[in-house]
Design a protein around this motif. Structure first.
Motif, PDB file in Angstrom:
ATOM      1  N   PRO A  84      -5.404  10.239   5.594  1.00 22.87           N
ATOM      2  CA  PRO A  84      -6.353   9.226   5.106  1.00 22.87           C
ATOM      3  C   PRO A  84      -5.932   7.825   5.543  1.00 22.87           C
ATOM      4  O   PRO A  84      -4.803   7.627   5.972  1.00 22.87           O
ATOM      5  N   PRO A  85      -6.810   6.838   5.421  1.00 25.33           N
ATOM      6  CA  PRO A  85      -6.459   5.475   5.850  1.00 25.33           C
ATOM      7  C   PRO A  85      -5.433   4.844   4.909  1.00 25.33           C
ATOM      8  O   PRO A  85      -5.377   5.165   3.723  1.00 25.33           O
ATOM      9  N   ASN A  86      -4.635   3.956   5.469  1.00 23.54           N
ATOM     10  CA  ASN A  86      -3.646   3.245   4.649  1.00 23.54           C
ATOM     11  C   ASN A  86      -4.335   2.372   3.610  1.00 23.54           C
ATOM     12  O   ASN A  86      -5.376   1.771   3.862  1.00 23.54           O
ATOM     13  N   ARG A  87      -3.746   2.307   2.415  1.00 21.44           N
ATOM     14  CA  ARG A  87      -4.322   1.558   1.304  1.00 21.44           C
ATOM     15  C   ARG A  87      -3.428   0.422   0.830  1.00 21.44           C
ATOM     16  O   ARG A  87      -3.882  -0.461   0.097  1.00 21.44           O
ATOM     17  N   LEU A  88      -2.158   0.433   1.187  1.00 16.07           N
ATOM     18  CA  LEU A  88      -1.203  -0.521   0.626  1.00 16.07           C
ATOM     19  C   LEU A  88      -1.618  -1.965   0.864  1.00 16.07           C
ATOM     20  O   LEU A  88      -1.516  -2.806  -0.040  1.00 16.07           O
ATOM     21  N   VAL A 133      -0.100   4.000  -8.515  1.00 16.42           N
ATOM     22  CA  VAL A 133      -1.558   3.851  -8.560  1.00 16.42           C
ATOM     23  C   VAL A 133      -2.187   5.009  -7.792  1.00 16.42           C
ATOM     24  O   VAL A 133      -1.859   5.239  -6.622  1.00 16.42           O
ATOM     25  N   GLY A 134      -3.083   5.740  -8.432  1.00 16.63           N
ATOM     26  CA  GLY A 134      -3.877   6.754  -7.752  1.00 16.63           C
ATOM     27  C   GLY A 134      -5.143   6.113  -7.220  1.00 16.63           C
ATOM     28  O   GLY A 134      -6.040   5.756  -7.995  1.00 16.63           O
ATOM     29  N   ASP A 135      -5.224   5.945  -5.905  1.00 16.17           N
ATOM     30  CA  ASP A 135      -6.325   5.200  -5.289  1.00 16.17           C
ATOM     31  C   ASP A 135      -7.424   6.148  -4.827  1.00 16.17           C
ATOM     32  O   ASP A 135      -7.162   7.133  -4.130  1.00 16.17           O
ATOM     33  N   THR A 136      -8.659   5.851  -5.201  1.00 13.76           N
ATOM     34  CA  THR A 136      -9.816   6.625  -4.750  1.00 13.76           C
ATOM     35  C   THR A 136     -10.897   5.716  -4.165  1.00 13.76           C
ATOM     36  O   THR A 136     -12.077   6.088  -4.138  1.00 13.76           O
ATOM     37  N   THR A 137     -10.520   4.532  -3.701  1.00 17.54           N
ATOM     38  CA  THR A 137     -11.507   3.546  -3.270  1.00 17.54           C
ATOM     39  C   THR A 137     -11.873   3.646  -1.794  1.00 17.54           C
ATOM     40  O   THR A 137     -12.836   3.018  -1.363  1.00 17.54           O
ATOM     41  N   ALA A 138     -11.124   4.427  -1.013  1.00 19.14           N
ATOM     42  CA  ALA A 138     -11.444   4.557   0.409  1.00 19.14           C
ATOM     43  C   ALA A 138     -12.667   5.450   0.590  1.00 19.14           C
ATOM     44  O   ALA A 138     -12.930   6.334  -0.230  1.00 19.14           O
ATOM     45  N   PRO A 139     -13.435   5.254   1.658  1.00 18.26           N
ATOM     46  CA  PRO A 139     -14.549   6.158   1.936  1.00 18.26           C
ATOM     47  C   PRO A 139     -14.052   7.597   2.085  1.00 18.26           C
ATOM     48  O   PRO A 139     -13.016   7.844   2.682  1.00 18.26           O
ATOM     49  N   ASP A 143      12.538  -8.357 -12.115  1.00 16.39           N
ATOM     50  CA  ASP A 143      12.401  -9.205 -10.934  1.00 16.39           C
ATOM     51  C   ASP A 143      11.829  -8.439  -9.742  1.00 16.39           C
ATOM     52  O   ASP A 143      11.380  -9.049  -8.772  1.00 16.39           O
ATOM     53  N   TYR A 144      11.877  -7.110  -9.814  1.00 12.04           N
ATOM     54  CA  TYR A 144      11.437  -6.289  -8.681  1.00 12.04           C
ATOM     55  C   TYR A 144      10.554  -5.152  -9.186  1.00 12.04           C
ATOM     56  O   TYR A 144      10.788  -4.583 -10.259  1.00 12.04           O
ATOM     57  N   LEU A 145       9.548  -4.834  -8.388  1.00  9.09           N
ATOM     58  CA  LEU A 145       8.660  -3.715  -8.669  1.00  9.09           C
ATOM     59  C   LEU A 145       8.602  -2.805  -7.450  1.00  9.09           C
ATOM     60  O   LEU A 145       8.536  -3.286  -6.306  1.00  9.09           O
ATOM     61  N   VAL A 146       8.618  -1.514  -7.692  1.00  4.72           N
ATOM     62  CA  VAL A 146       8.362  -0.535  -6.646  1.00  4.72           C
ATOM     63  C   VAL A 146       6.920  -0.071  -6.825  1.00  4.72           C
ATOM     64  O   VAL A 146       6.608   0.665  -7.768  1.00  4.72           O
ATOM     65  N   LEU A 147       6.051  -0.541  -5.951  1.00  3.19           N
ATOM     66  CA  LEU A 147       4.630  -0.213  -6.014  1.00  3.19           C
ATOM     67  C   LEU A 147       4.364   1.000  -5.142  1.00  3.19           C
ATOM     68  O   LEU A 147       4.704   1.014  -3.953  1.00  3.19           O
ATOM     69  N   VAL A 148       3.754   2.034  -5.728  1.00  2.60           N
ATOM     70  CA  VAL A 148       3.440   3.262  -5.006  1.00  2.60           C
ATOM     71  C   VAL A 148       1.930   3.497  -5.080  1.00  2.60           C
ATOM     72  O   VAL A 148       1.351   3.501  -6.172  1.00  2.60           O
ATOM     73  N   ILE A 149       1.302   3.682  -3.927  1.00  3.36           N
ATOM     74  CA  ILE A 149      -0.129   3.955  -3.841  1.00  3.36           C
ATOM     75  C   ILE A 149      -0.311   5.372  -3.304  1.00  3.36           C
ATOM     76  O   ILE A 149       0.150   5.685  -2.200  1.00  3.36           O
ATOM     77  N   ALA A 150      -0.973   6.219  -4.079  1.00  2.00           N
ATOM     78  CA  ALA A 150      -1.227   7.609  -3.683  1.00  2.00           C
ATOM     79  C   ALA A 150      -2.717   7.793  -3.416  1.00  2.00           C
ATOM     80  O   ALA A 150      -3.548   7.429  -4.246  1.00  2.00           O
ATOM     81  N   SER A 151      -3.050   8.354  -2.268  1.00  4.22           N
ATOM     82  CA  SER A 151      -4.448   8.579  -1.916  1.00  4.22           C
ATOM     83  C   SER A 151      -4.555   9.869  -1.108  1.00  4.22           C
ATOM     84  O   SER A 151      -3.548  10.400  -0.624  1.00  4.22           O
ATOM     85  N   ALA A 152      -5.777  10.353  -0.949  1.00  3.35           N
ATOM     86  CA  ALA A 152      -5.979  11.598  -0.211  1.00  3.35           C
ATOM     87  C   ALA A 152      -7.411  11.683   0.285  1.00  3.35           C
ATOM     88  O   ALA A 152      -8.310  11.011  -0.234  1.00  3.35           O
TER      89      ALA A 152
END
Length: 262
Positions: free
Chosen positions: A30-34, A65-71, A129-138
Motif C-alpha cells: 500500500p502507499p506510504n502514510r507516514l 495509529v490504524g490508518d484507513t484513509t488511503a484509497p 520528550d520523545y514519541l515513537v509514532l507507528v502507522i499501520a495500513s493495508a
C-alpha cells in the motif's frame, strides 16, 4: 473500476516472482502514510544537525495509529488486535533498540495532517520528550480463481484475497518537533477459499506468498478468515519493521559520528 484494480493487482502479484518485481510492487502497495501525519519534509533524509540523543535507553511513548484513509485501504485491525500489536511493539522496540517504551498512548483523534503540534501536546500530557509514532495500513483485493481440492488435479471455483500490509515508524523529538529516524516494514499474505460446498476440510487457507509458499494456516471459519489474514500479514510487516528500524537507527548513529569527526 474494480476489475481494472484487480487486473493491475494481478500484474503486481505476478511481478513478485522476480526480486526486482517484488521491490517495485512493495513500494506502491500500500502507499506510504507516514508523511501525511508528520509532513513530507520530516520523512526525507534527516539533516546532519538533527542527531540522536546520547541517552541509553531513550525513554519514549508509543503511539499506534490504524490508518484507513488511503484509497482502497482495507479495514484496520480490531481494537483488541491493535492493543496486542502495541504491546508486541513495546516489547520488541525495548528489546532490540536503545529504547524504553514507558507508555502506550491512546490514538483517539489522531488523523492525517502535517501539524506536529498535537504530538507536542501529547508529549507534554504524558511527560515525554520523545514519541515513537507507528502507522499501520493495508490494502486488499479479491478476485476469482480455481482452487485445488485435496492435493489433486481436481479444481473448483474459488476466490483469492491478497493483503499487503505496511507498518511505518518515526521517532519524534516532540520538544523540537523533529523526526530523528524513521523506517518501515511490509508484509503480505493470501487467503484462498472455495465458493462451492463440501470442501471445507481444505478451505479457507492462508498462505505467506510469495516468500514462504509452503507455510499455511487454516482459519476455523469462513467468517473469521479475513480478520486472520490481516493479522498474519500485519505480523509479517512488524517483523520486517523491527529489523529495518534497527538498521535505520545504526545508519543514523554512524552518520552522527561521521559528522562529529568532521
Amino acid at each position: 473500476m474494480r476489475n481494472r484494480r484487480a487486473r493491475a493487482w494481478l500484474l503486481c502479484v505476478a511481478s513478485v516472482l522476480s526480486l526486482p518485481g517484488l521491490s517495485a510492487c512493495a513500494t506502491v502497495v500500500p502507499p506510504n502514510r507516514l508523511a501525511d501525519y508528520v509532513g513530507q519534509q520530516a520523512v526525507r533524509e534527516t539533516p546532519p544537525d538533527v542527531t540522536l540523543p546520547d541517552r541509553r535507553p531513550l525513554k519514549a511513548g508509543l503511539l499506534l495509529v490504524g490508518d484507513t484513509t488511503a484509497p482502497d485501504a482495507s479495514p484496520t485491525l480490531p481494537d483488541q488486535a491493535l492493543i496486542q500489536m502495541s504491546e508486541q511493539l513495546q516489547q520488541q522496540f525495548s528489546q532490540f533498540l536503545p529504547l524504553s517504551i514507558e507508555k502506550i498512548i491512546p490514538a483517539e483523534g489522531i488523523r492525517p495532517g502535517s501539524d506536529t503540534a498535537r504530538f507536542v501536546e501529547l508529549g507534554r500530557k504524558y511527560g515525554l520528550d520523545y514519541l515513537v509514532l507507528v502507522i499501520a495500513s493495508a490494502t486488499e483485493v479479491e478476485y476469482p480463481i480455481y482452487v485445488a481440492v485435496g492435493g489433486t488435479t481436481n479444481v473448483v471455483p474459488g476466490l483469492r484475497r491478497d493483503n499487503w500490509s505496511l507498518v511505518e515508524v518515526a521517532l519524534l523529538d516532540v520538544r523540537n518537533r523533529q523526526v530523528l529516524v524513521h523506517a518501515e516494514g511490509r508484509g503480505w499474505a493470501t487467503l484462498d477459499r472455495a465458493t462451492t460446498p463440501d470442501v471445507n476440510q481444505w478451505y479457507p487457507v492462508i498462505w505467506k506468498r510469495p516468500l514462504e509458499p509452503n507455510w499455511r494456516w487454516w482459519p476455523p471459519t469462513y467468517e473469521s478468515a479475513p480478520h486472520t489474514l490481516r493479522v498474519i500479514a500485519m505480523h509479517e510487516a512488524v517483523k520486517r519493521l523491527v529489523i529495518n528500524f534497527q538498521d535505520a537507527w545504526l545508519r543514523k548513529r554512524e552518520a552522527d559520528f561521521a559528522a562529529l569527526r568532521g
